[in-house]
Scaffold this active site. Structure first.
Site, PDB file in Angstrom:
ATOM      1  N   GLY A  12       0.789  -1.235   0.000  1.00  0.00           N
ATOM      2  CA  GLY A  12       0.000   0.000   0.000  1.00  0.00           C
ATOM      3  C   GLY A  12       0.818   1.280   0.000  1.00  0.00           C
ATOM      4  CB  SER A  13       4.322   2.179  -0.822  1.00  0.00           C
ATOM      5  OG  SER A  13       4.484   1.730  -2.138  1.00  0.00           O
ATOM      6  CG  ASN A  14       1.918   3.282  -5.688  1.00  0.00           C
ATOM      7  OD1 ASN A  14       2.323   4.292  -6.254  1.00  0.00           O
ATOM      8  ND2 ASN A  14       2.534   2.119  -5.777  1.00  0.00           N
ATOM      9  CE  LYS A  65     -12.279 -11.802 -12.627  1.00  0.00           C
ATOM     10  NZ  LYS A  65     -11.169 -11.180 -11.891  1.00  0.00           N
ATOM     11  CG  MET A  90      -1.484  -8.720  -6.290  1.00  0.00           C
ATOM     12  SD  MET A  90      -0.412  -7.892  -7.487  1.00  0.00           S
ATOM     13  CE  MET A  90       0.454  -9.326  -8.114  1.00  0.00           C
ATOM     14  CG  LEU A  92      -7.065  -9.989 -15.008  1.00  0.00           C
ATOM     15  CD1 LEU A  92      -7.403 -10.998 -16.105  1.00  0.00           C
ATOM     16  CD2 LEU A  92      -6.549  -8.701 -15.631  1.00  0.00           C
ATOM     17  CB  ILE A  93     -11.103  -4.897 -13.050  1.00  0.00           C
ATOM     18  CG1 ILE A  93     -10.101  -4.351 -12.010  1.00  0.00           C
ATOM     19  CG2 ILE A  93     -12.466  -4.254 -12.878  1.00  0.00           C
ATOM     20  CD1 ILE A  93     -10.546  -4.425 -10.591  1.00  0.00           C
ATOM     21  CG  ASN A 107      -3.117  -1.117 -12.811  1.00  0.00           C
ATOM     22  OD1 ASN A 107      -2.963  -1.187 -11.583  1.00  0.00           O
ATOM     23  ND2 ASN A 107      -2.483  -1.916 -13.653  1.00  0.00           N
ATOM     24  CG  HIS A 109       2.310  -2.870 -15.054  1.00  0.00           C
ATOM     25  ND1 HIS A 109       1.919  -4.046 -14.448  1.00  0.00           N
ATOM     26  CD2 HIS A 109       3.331  -3.195 -15.866  1.00  0.00           C
ATOM     27  CE1 HIS A 109       2.673  -5.039 -14.896  1.00  0.00           C
ATOM     28  NE2 HIS A 109       3.540  -4.544 -15.755  1.00  0.00           N
TER      29      HIS A 109
HETATM   30  C1  GRF Z   1       3.456  -1.127  -7.483  1.00  0.00           C
HETATM   31  O1  GRF Z   1       4.794  -1.249  -7.864  1.00  0.00           O
HETATM   32  C2  GRF Z   1       2.549  -1.077  -8.684  1.00  0.00           C
HETATM   33  O2  GRF Z   1       3.193  -0.608  -9.832  1.00  0.00           O
HETATM   34  C3  GRF Z   1       2.157  -2.516  -8.880  1.00  0.00           C
HETATM   35  O3  GRF Z   1       2.104  -3.053  -7.593  1.00  0.00           O
HETATM   36  C4  GRF Z   1       2.970  -2.343  -6.723  1.00  0.00           C
HETATM   37  C5  GRF Z   1       2.187  -1.984  -5.497  1.00  0.00           C
HETATM   38  O4  GRF Z   1       2.997  -1.475  -4.486  1.00  0.00           O
HETATM   39  N1  GRF Z   1       0.914  -2.617  -9.618  1.00  0.00           N
HETATM   40  P1  GRF Z   1       2.336  -0.841  -3.189  1.00  0.00           P
HETATM   41  O5  GRF Z   1       1.404  -1.877  -2.593  1.00  0.00           O
HETATM   42  O6  GRF Z   1       1.601   0.411  -3.604  1.00  0.00           O
HETATM   43  O7  GRF Z   1       3.490  -0.546  -2.277  1.00  0.00           O
END
Ligand code: GRF
Length: 193
Positions: A12-14, A65, A90, A92-93, A107, A109
């Site tokens: 969840g760093s993003n 799903k 992780m 697919l939607i 998203n 990536h």
């Molecule tokens: C990120 O590197 C993103 O590009 C990928 O999954 C990772 C998630 O990292 N889809 P975090 O959970 O946000 O730390």
């Protein structure tokens, strides 16, 4: 102010970067819900610390799903979510969410798509021996990392890079670029839903 749900399965760093940007006034969005498919994921601790509600589910508790996505959709309606932001989710939607949220699911990536879609993009890049990789922010369609691209940024692969060191360099850029790109997108899409 857009109401957003962040879908995440892990660290969840993003999610954190998005919350920080919102708090600091760099992003006109309110994270109102975290959707997580992994009990115990660290993103849930982050959500609690940020005072953001979380909906955690286990896909194996549902027949398919469509069933768990219907459950998610009910929560999204309940929280009046304008945009779905995927950040390390992780799964697919499927059409259950894509149809009502067309062009409102984004998203991030960790590669320069269309190179290295799917799992372990960083490992795939190292394996391929590329000298430049990066990150992509894109709209989500039903494919695996295939929707229209909103933004990309290159990141060099350095001699001696490991998966960890390269991932760390990419993620630093992700944390800057994701809030910036979302802000541009939300400015363009001013109407409410
Ligand atoms: C990120 O590197 C993103 O590009 C990928 O999954 C990772 C998630 O990292 N889809 P975090 O959970 O946000 O730390």
């Amino acid at each position: 102010m857009k109401r957003i749900a962040v879908f995440a399965s892990g660290n969840g760093s993003n999610f954190q970067a998005i919350c920080d940007a919102a708090k600091e006034g760099r992003l006109d969005a309110e994270p109102v819900l975290v959707v997580c498919d992994k009990a115990g994921a660290f993103v849930l601790e982050r959500a609690a610390a940020e005072g953001v509600d979380a909906f955690t589910f286990s896909a194996k508790d549902y027949p398919d799903k469509a069933s768990y996505e219907q459950e998610i959709l009910r929560r999204l309606n309940e929280y009046r979510v304008d945009f779905i932001i995927l950040a390390g989710y992780m799964r697919l939607i499927g059409p259950t969410l894509i149809q009502p949220y067309a062009e409102r699911i984004v998203n991030i990536h960790p590669s320069l798509l269309p190179a290295f879609p799917g799992k372990d993009a960083v490992g795939q890049s190292l394996q391929a021996g590329v000298k430049v990789t990066g990150l992509t922010i894109h709209y989500v369609d039903e494919g695996m990392d295939t929707g229209p691209i909103l933004a990309q940024q290159a990141v060099p692969v350095l001699d001696g890079d490991t998966r960890d060191s390269l991932q760390e360099r990419i993620q630093k850029k992700e944390h800057e670029l994701y809030p910036e790109v979302l802000q541009q997108l939300f400015r363009k899409k001013q109407h409410t839903y």
